[in-house]
Scaffold this motif. Structure first.
Motif, PDB file in Angstrom:
ATOM      1  N   ALA A 220       1.065  -1.070   0.045  1.00  0.00           N
ATOM      2  CA  ALA A 220       0.178  -0.274   0.037  1.00  0.00           C
ATOM      3  C   ALA A 220       0.902   1.582  -0.316  1.00  0.00           C
ATOM      4  O   ALA A 220       0.453   2.058  -0.631  1.00  0.00           O
ATOM      5  CB  ALA A 220      -0.767   0.206   1.773  1.00  0.00           C
ATOM      6  N   HIS A 221       1.898   1.632   1.429  1.00  0.00           N
ATOM      7  CA  HIS A 221       3.181   2.442   0.592  1.00  0.00           C
ATOM      8  C   HIS A 221       3.156   2.824  -0.776  1.00  0.00           C
ATOM      9  O   HIS A 221       3.554   3.739  -0.889  1.00  0.00           O
ATOM     10  CB  HIS A 221       4.052   2.880   1.953  1.00  0.00           C
ATOM     11  N   VAL A 222       4.044   1.576  -1.698  1.00  0.00           N
ATOM     12  CA  VAL A 222       4.584   1.730  -2.548  1.00  0.00           C
ATOM     13  C   VAL A 222       3.495   1.959  -3.311  1.00  0.00           C
ATOM     14  O   VAL A 222       3.105   3.018  -4.318  1.00  0.00           O
ATOM     15  CB  VAL A 222       4.663   0.527  -2.874  1.00  0.00           C
ATOM     16  N   GLY A 223       2.237   1.621  -3.220  1.00  0.00           N
ATOM     17  CA  GLY A 223       1.303   2.040  -4.738  1.00  0.00           C
ATOM     18  C   GLY A 223       0.476   3.676  -4.049  1.00  0.00           C
ATOM     19  O   GLY A 223       0.677   4.474  -4.685  1.00  0.00           O
ATOM     20  N   LEU A 224       0.675   3.741  -2.499  1.00  0.00           N
ATOM     21  CA  LEU A 224       0.550   5.534  -2.664  1.00  0.00           C
ATOM     22  C   LEU A 224       1.648   6.610  -3.270  1.00  0.00           C
ATOM     23  O   LEU A 224       0.979   7.423  -3.680  1.00  0.00           O
ATOM     24  CB  LEU A 224       0.870   5.954  -0.840  1.00  0.00           C
ATOM     25  N   GLY A 225       2.799   5.759  -2.837  1.00  0.00           N
ATOM     26  CA  GLY A 225       4.183   6.705  -3.591  1.00  0.00           C
ATOM     27  C   GLY A 225       4.002   6.366  -4.979  1.00  0.00           C
ATOM     28  O   GLY A 225       4.230   7.751  -5.758  1.00  0.00           O
ATOM     29  N   ARG A 226       3.152   5.488  -5.579  1.00  0.00           N
ATOM     30  CA  ARG A 226       2.714   6.060  -7.141  1.00  0.00           C
ATOM     31  C   ARG A 226       2.392   6.766  -7.844  1.00  0.00           C
ATOM     32  O   ARG A 226       2.053   7.735  -8.526  1.00  0.00           O
ATOM     33  CB  ARG A 226       2.376   4.348  -7.741  1.00  0.00           C
ATOM     34  N   VAL A 227       1.019   6.964  -6.577  1.00  0.00           N
ATOM     35  CA  VAL A 227      -0.400   7.812  -7.232  1.00  0.00           C
ATOM     36  C   VAL A 227       0.251   9.559  -6.975  1.00  0.00           C
ATOM     37  O   VAL A 227      -0.093  10.094  -7.392  1.00  0.00           O
ATOM     38  CB  VAL A 227      -1.413   7.514  -5.477  1.00  0.00           C
ATOM     39  N   TYR A 228       1.311   9.576  -5.900  1.00  0.00           N
ATOM     40  CA  TYR A 228       2.087  10.834  -5.927  1.00  0.00           C
ATOM     41  C   TYR A 228       3.279  11.113  -6.112  1.00  0.00           C
ATOM     42  O   TYR A 228       3.142  12.674  -7.388  1.00  0.00           O
ATOM     43  CB  TYR A 228       2.762  10.778  -4.447  1.00  0.00           C
ATOM     44  N   GLU A 229       3.269  10.012  -7.075  1.00  0.00           N
ATOM     45  CA  GLU A 229       3.848  10.038  -8.159  1.00  0.00           C
ATOM     46  C   GLU A 229       3.453  10.451  -9.739  1.00  0.00           C
ATOM     47  O   GLU A 229       3.790  11.750 -10.537  1.00  0.00           O
ATOM     48  CB  GLU A 229       5.283   8.637  -8.898  1.00  0.00           C
ATOM     49  N   ASP A 230       2.137  10.205  -9.039  1.00  0.00           N
ATOM     50  CA  ASP A 230       1.363  10.382 -11.100  1.00  0.00           C
ATOM     51  C   ASP A 230       1.363  11.889 -10.334  1.00  0.00           C
ATOM     52  O   ASP A 230       0.589  12.820 -11.483  1.00  0.00           O
ATOM     53  CB  ASP A 230      -0.001   9.360 -10.578  1.00  0.00           C
ATOM     54  N   LYS A 231       0.979  12.264 -10.046  1.00  0.00           N
ATOM     55  CA  LYS A 231       0.314  13.576  -9.335  1.00  0.00           C
ATOM     56  C   LYS A 231       1.183  14.422  -8.997  1.00  0.00           C
ATOM     57  O   LYS A 231       1.115  15.811  -8.972  1.00  0.00           O
ATOM     58  CB  LYS A 231      -0.480  13.367  -8.038  1.00  0.00           C
ATOM     59  N   GLY A 232       3.244  14.475  -9.589  1.00  0.00           N
ATOM     60  CA  GLY A 232       3.992  14.895  -9.575  1.00  0.00           C
ATOM     61  C   GLY A 232       3.976  16.124  -7.494  1.00  0.00           C
ATOM     62  O   GLY A 232       5.020  16.412  -7.922  1.00  0.00           O
ATOM     63  N   GLN A 233       3.961  14.791  -6.623  1.00  0.00           N
ATOM     64  CA  GLN A 233       4.094  15.106  -5.734  1.00  0.00           C
ATOM     65  C   GLN A 233       4.905  14.379  -5.407  1.00  0.00           C
ATOM     66  O   GLN A 233       5.354  13.222  -4.442  1.00  0.00           O
ATOM     67  CB  GLN A 233       2.816  15.099  -4.953  1.00  0.00           C
ATOM     68  N   TYR A 234       6.664  14.341  -5.619  1.00  0.00           N
ATOM     69  CA  TYR A 234       7.393  13.686  -5.690  1.00  0.00           C
ATOM     70  C   TYR A 234       8.027  13.463  -4.269  1.00  0.00           C
ATOM     71  O   TYR A 234       8.527  12.293  -3.580  1.00  0.00           O
ATOM     72  CB  TYR A 234       8.274  14.164  -6.492  1.00  0.00           C
ATOM     73  N   GLU A 235       8.413  14.203  -3.057  1.00  0.00           N
ATOM     74  CA  GLU A 235       8.341  14.320  -1.595  1.00  0.00           C
ATOM     75  C   GLU A 235       7.613  13.704  -1.147  1.00  0.00           C
ATOM     76  O   GLU A 235       8.151  12.530  -0.104  1.00  0.00           O
ATOM     77  CB  GLU A 235       8.776  15.918  -1.639  1.00  0.00           C
ATOM     78  N   LEU A 236       6.428  13.487  -1.423  1.00  0.00           N
ATOM     79  CA  LEU A 236       5.389  12.299  -0.425  1.00  0.00           C
ATOM     80  C   LEU A 236       5.562  11.199  -0.620  1.00  0.00           C
ATOM     81  O   LEU A 236       5.813  10.641  -0.740  1.00  0.00           O
ATOM     82  CB  LEU A 236       3.659  12.783  -0.741  1.00  0.00           C
ATOM     83  N   ALA A 237       6.049  10.755  -2.696  1.00  0.00           N
ATOM     84  CA  ALA A 237       6.336   9.737  -3.058  1.00  0.00           C
ATOM     85  C   ALA A 237       7.601   9.004  -2.684  1.00  0.00           C
ATOM     86  O   ALA A 237       7.224   7.813  -2.317  1.00  0.00           O
ATOM     87  CB  ALA A 237       6.731   9.478  -4.196  1.00  0.00           C
ATOM     88  N   ALA A 238       8.656   9.754  -2.168  1.00  0.00           N
ATOM     89  CA  ALA A 238       9.232   9.593  -1.724  1.00  0.00           C
ATOM     90  C   ALA A 238       9.116   8.849  -0.343  1.00  0.00           C
ATOM     91  O   ALA A 238      10.330   7.621   0.285  1.00  0.00           O
ATOM     92  CB  ALA A 238      11.158  10.495  -1.640  1.00  0.00           C
ATOM     93  N   ARG A 239       8.418   9.905   0.448  1.00  0.00           N
ATOM     94  CA  ARG A 239       8.737   9.491   2.018  1.00  0.00           C
ATOM     95  C   ARG A 239       8.001   7.901   1.549  1.00  0.00           C
ATOM     96  O   ARG A 239       7.842   7.218   2.853  1.00  0.00           O
ATOM     97  CB  ARG A 239       7.756  10.135   2.313  1.00  0.00           C
TER      98      ARG A 239
END
Length: 298
Positions: A220-239
């Protein structure tokens, strides 16, 4: 000069023999934490798959042994499955370390045997016909025993691979009828929603998986990271990628590549290099192909 270019240059320097020993010594933030286990099953039996807290950690060798399983402090759940044998789930106490012996007993349970065949078919599938074969085996399992939540989730996974997102969602719903609190089902549901660009629903499903598992759900954390990537929110994705890595104890090197790409997008080039180096350390056979392709396309 673009950051991607000089990062690639530094990585090529790191490939030199002078730094190869340093790469072997490099560790991630999570490496070295906690304790290690060795799982022992009967030698000469079929190779057994080992999970800790529903995370696959490896397969036993011909002697029935899987060593150096890193786990954190505290209590855990160990699950072992070998084709033709009854699946075993056992607690691991906070004090246990070293060798854990798991006794496997042969089974004649038709549903369990069909499920094992389905799981093997899904994990080895590389094309549509082989994935369809896995679908048929999961459906046979469910025909024998409808109340088999893991079979419904396995079927959802392979249907997602076949781009049948409606069928996959139906199987997640079926799984929840028999197991209401099911973090893995929620994580797969999040993946389905992301695949269909239903972003809010995907975030909700991934967060549900994390709540249901009391915080421990790396998929789920990886999934959230991919969603944040899609949205251009890379700092949240990295977290989110870093949380998943900490929970997985380096069993999925590809996440380091995702983490490196997220850091690169935010201009954190030192952190990006460290992440890519960890990826290459853990996946040496993929030495430059994926990271360099990603860097050169930035």
């Amino acid at each position: 000069m673009k950051p991607a270019i000089w990062i690639a240059g530094l990585l090529m320097v790191f490939a030199g023999s002078e730094l190869s020993a340093q790469r072997q010594q490099q560790v991630s933030p999570s490496a070295g934490a906690g304790r290690t286990l060795t799982v022992l099953t009967e030698p000469g039996t079929a190779k057994a798959i080992v999970w800790v807290d529903e995370i696959r950690r490896g397969v036993t060798d011909s002697t029935g042994r899987l060593a150096q399983i890193k786990i954190s402090h505290g209590a855990h759940t160990l699950r072992v499955r070998a084709n033709g044998f009854k699946e075993v789930t056992t607690p691991v106490t906070a004090a246990q370390r070293g060798e854990i012996r798991v006794r496997l007993v042969r089974t004649t349970d038709e549903a369990e045997l069909a499920f094992q065949q389905a799981e093997t078919a899904r994990e080895s599938a590389r094309d549509e016909p082989s994935r369809q074969q896995a679908v048929d085996l999961y459906r046979r399992t469910i025909q024998i025993r409808q109340a088999f939540p893991a079979a419904h989730v396995g079927l959802a996974r392979v249907l997602l691979d076949l781009n049948d997102t409606n069928g996959a969602l139906a199987e997640i719903e079926a799984a929840r009828r028999f197991k209401a609190n099911y973090p893995e089902a929620s994580a797969v549901e999040g993946r389905i929603y992301r695949e269909t660009a239903q972003i809010d629903e995907a975030i909700g499903a991934f967060n549900r998986a994390i709540r249901e598992s009391h915080g421990f759900q790396p998929e789920a954390h990886v999934g959230l990271g991919r969603v944040y990537e899609d949205k251009g929110q890379y700092e949240l994705a990295a977290r989110e990628f870093q949380i998943a890595l900490d929970q997985l104890f380096e069993t999925e090197p590809i996440i380091y590549q995702m983490l490196g790409a997220a850091y690169e997008k935010t201009g954190q080039n030192k952190e990006a290099i460290a992440a890519y180096e960890n990826y290459l350390r853990l996946a040496p056979t993929d030495r430059w192909r994926r990271p360099c392709a990603q860097l050169s396309s930035s």
